[in-house]
Structures are given as structure tokens and as C-alpha cells.
Design an enzyme around this catalytic site. Structure first.
Site, PDB file in Angstrom:
ATOM      1  N   ASN A 116      -8.367 -13.485   0.098  1.00 46.85           N
ATOM      2  CA  ASN A 116      -8.779 -13.893  -1.253  1.00 46.85           C
ATOM      3  C   ASN A 116      -8.478 -15.364  -1.540  1.00 46.85           C
ATOM      4  O   ASN A 116      -8.176 -15.726  -2.684  1.00 46.85           O
ATOM      5  CB  ASN A 116      -8.106 -12.999  -2.304  1.00 46.85           C
ATOM      6  CG  ASN A 116      -8.353 -11.524  -2.055  1.00 46.85           C
ATOM      7  OD1 ASN A 116      -9.495 -11.063  -2.071  1.00 46.85           O
ATOM      8  ND2 ASN A 116      -7.295 -10.768  -1.800  1.00 46.85           N
TER       9      ASN A 116
ATOM     10  N   TYR B  19       0.824  -1.208   0.000  1.00 46.86           N
ATOM     11  CA  TYR B  19       0.000   0.000   0.000  1.00 46.86           C
ATOM     12  C   TYR B  19       0.862   1.264   0.000  1.00 46.86           C
ATOM     13  O   TYR B  19       1.786   1.387   0.794  1.00 46.86           O
ATOM     14  CB  TYR B  19      -0.915   0.029   1.220  1.00 46.86           C
ATOM     15  CG  TYR B  19      -2.026  -1.003   1.218  1.00 46.86           C
ATOM     16  CD1 TYR B  19      -2.386  -1.688   0.068  1.00 46.86           C
ATOM     17  CD2 TYR B  19      -2.739  -1.286   2.383  1.00 46.86           C
ATOM     18  CE1 TYR B  19      -3.399  -2.623   0.067  1.00 46.86           C
ATOM     19  CE2 TYR B  19      -3.763  -2.212   2.392  1.00 46.86           C
ATOM     20  CZ  TYR B  19      -4.088  -2.883   1.239  1.00 46.86           C
ATOM     21  OH  TYR B  19      -5.105  -3.814   1.255  1.00 46.86           O
TER      22      TYR B  19
ATOM     23  N   GLY C  84     -18.676   2.652  -7.149  1.00 44.43           N
ATOM     24  CA  GLY C  84     -19.581   2.403  -6.042  1.00 44.43           C
ATOM     25  C   GLY C  84     -21.031   2.360  -6.469  1.00 44.43           C
ATOM     26  O   GLY C  84     -21.399   2.883  -7.523  1.00 44.43           O
TER      27      GLY C  84
END
Length: 309
Positions: free
Chosen positions: A150, A52, A228
Site C-alpha cells: 500500500n 492476521y 464483492g
């Protein structure tokens, strides 16, 4: 806020997790305000990953620089990070897992991670290498607990065959509109129906049977990396009407209802939110304390376009 004791850990964790993937460019003051808003809302879990921030450990480094947790503050929060993704490939080798975890500790300015997750499945994984990495890190007191992200049940079972430490968390994508995790089981054995395709091999039930806590990432995203659904009245008019009515009924924002839909599930799913705005943390976190009725939950499910046979 509603909390859960994560199975096989003793950790008390908030139903909402604050994801820190977008803080690299924030000032120290803005990061502190964000964390303070989360703590005021009852959030005690902070989610990181080595990738990140554009360069390795950038967001972890900014968190460590800005927050500077005292020993007492450190004991009151759960810090988790993820590793395994490298530029152009995945790497679950012993050396990479250990090195990445140690670099995360240095960046975060802490002596231990409460949770370390394997970020995405490495098809070249040798479970023995993962086991060795986890053993080294746990024996050294650097990582308390482990999990994945995941991963399917089969991929988890492959690791569990040799990994002694329990795998206690699996972080997966889930929202009202992106819900194959839930929707497939409600249309099971219906030939020719797209929803009946089992895309994760019964992960929801597998997790409940094996004491693995699911963490839902992108709870406001309509599908896989395509924006979204909140406020989208072109493609999701019926859903937004239902969300708005429930938001008014419960005296919260639409974001809180989107969170409430996930946290209502008896699997005790945690929800990872990635906003950098303190007010949005407060608004979204309020959803964890709303217990939707069955009728309300299923209304949102069908309004999102899922089939209820």
C-alpha cells in the site's frame, strides 16, 4: 500455473498467492487441505501478516502448527509476512520490525522468511531505522528479501534513499471494479473526469520501471471494503454478463475470469486470494493460465464502468 521470477530475488513465484488471513479458526486438517489444494493448483506463495487472526501472529501460528513443512517442502514454497500495523497506530521502528519478524518466524516454525513487507505506510517513518532493521534481519539469515504494501512511489523512494536491500514487492488493492491503479492512466489529462484523478502517483508504471512486482489484494471486491462484484446483478449487471460469457467460453468459473483480468496485464501482477475453501482456490487459480484477448480485457474494463476515451 504461470510463474514469474521476481526481479532482484531469484525467487520463482506463482501468479496466484494464497492469503492466510482467515485461517485462525480452522482445524489443522482444514488448513492442510487448503494448502494442499493450493499446491496442487500450482500456488507456491503463502501470504501472512503479524496482525492476521485477531491476536498477533495467530494465523501464522495456526499455519505453523498445521502444516509442519519438511526442509524440502519449505524450499519449494515462498512464505511472506507483513509487519508495521499496531493497535491504533503504525510502527516502522527498528525494534518493532525486528521483533515482529522474529515472532513471525517462531509462529510459522521456519528459520527464514522469503519476503517481509511493510504493511501500510508509517508517516512517522525514519528510513534509517527501516534500513537498520532490514540489514539486521538479512545478515542474520532471517529474511531473504523485502518489500512494502500500500505504498506510493514517493513513499518507496523515501525508503530507497537509505535502504540498501531492494524493495521487490508492493501489495496493493486491485480488482476489475476497483482499478484506479490502471484506470487513471487511461483517462489522463481529462479535466473534470473522476477517473483521471491519479490516486497513487503513477504506481503501475513506476513499478514496471523499477522492477517491483505488484500483488493485488481483494481481487473480487467491488471497491474499498464494500463487498464483492461477482454475482452482483443489481450494481454490476453488465460486468457479470460479460464475465459469465467469458467463463463459459473458457470453461472456467467467474472467479477465474476475475483473476485472469489481473494476471493478463504485462506488469506480471500477482493476485492474492483469501478463501478458506479448497475448491475455490482451485477454481480461482485456473484464471492465471487464461490469456484474455485485448478485446476481452477491455470489454471487462468498460463493463465495470470505467471510461475508455
Amino acid at each position: 500455473m504461470k510463474t514469474h521470477v521476481l526481479p532482484n530475488t531469484g525467487l520463482t513465484a506463482s501468479a496466484v498467492v494464497l492469503g492466510m488471513m482467515r485461517i485462525a479458526s480452522l482445524s489443522d486438517a482444514r488448513i492442510r487441505d487448503l494448502v494442499a489444494a493450493a499446491r496442487d493448483a500450482g500456488v507456491n506463495v503463502f501470504d501472512h501478516a503479524d496482525i492476521y487472526g485477531g491476536e498477533r501472529h495467530a494465523c501464522e501460528r495456526r499455519f505453523g502448527e498445521a502444516v509442519r513443512l519438511s526442509p524440502a517442502e519449505r524450499e519449494s514454497v515462498v512464505i511472506q509476512s507483513k509487519c508495521g500495523i499496531r493497535p491504533g497506530y503504525y510502527d516502522f521502528s527498528t525494534e518493532h520490525i525486528v521483533r515482529s519478524a522474529e515472532e513471525s518466524l517462531a509462529a510459522l516454525r521456519t528459520d527464514h522468511l522469503d519476503l517481509l513487507l511493510l504493511h501500510r505506510p508509517d508517516t512517522l517513518v525514519r528510513p534509517e531505522e527501516v534500513a537498520e532493521a532490514f540489514d539486521r534481519l538479512h545478515r542474520a539469515g532471517k529474511v531473504a528479501h523485502f518489500g512494502v504494501s500500500n505504498h506510493t512511489p514517493g513513499q518507496i523512494e523515501l525508503l530507497r534513499r537509505v535502504v540498501d536491500r531492494p524493495l521487490v514487492v508492493n501489495q496493493v488493492q486491485l480488482s476489475i471494479t476497483h482499478a484506479p491503479l490502471v484506470a487513471a492512466g487511461l483517462a489522463a489529462n481529462m479535466a473534470g473526469v473522476e477517473q483521471s484523478a491519479d490516486r497513487d502517483n503513477g504506481l503501475l508504471e513506476y513499478s514496471r520501471l523499477n522492477g517491483i512486482t505488484l500483488q493485488a489484494w481483494s481481487p473480487f471486491q467491488r471497491d474499498f471494503f464494500h463487498g464483492g462484484f461477482l454475482g452482483d446483478r443489481e450494481d454490476h449487471a453488465e460486468l457479470n454478463t460479460a464475465i459469465d460469457e467469458l467463463a463459459e467460453h473458457y470453461g472456467v468459473t467467474p472467479a477465474a475470469i476475475a483473476i485472469a483480468w489481473i494476471t493478463r496485464h504485462p506488469a506480471d501482477i500477482q493476485t492474492v486470494i483469501g478463501t478458506t475453501r479448497p475448491e475455490r482456490v482451485t477454481e480461482a487459480a485456473a484464471g492465471a493460465d487464461i490469456v484474455l484477448t485485448r478485446q476481452e480485457w477491455y470489454r471487462l474494463f468498460t463493463a465495470a464502468g470505467h471510461l475508455l476515451p
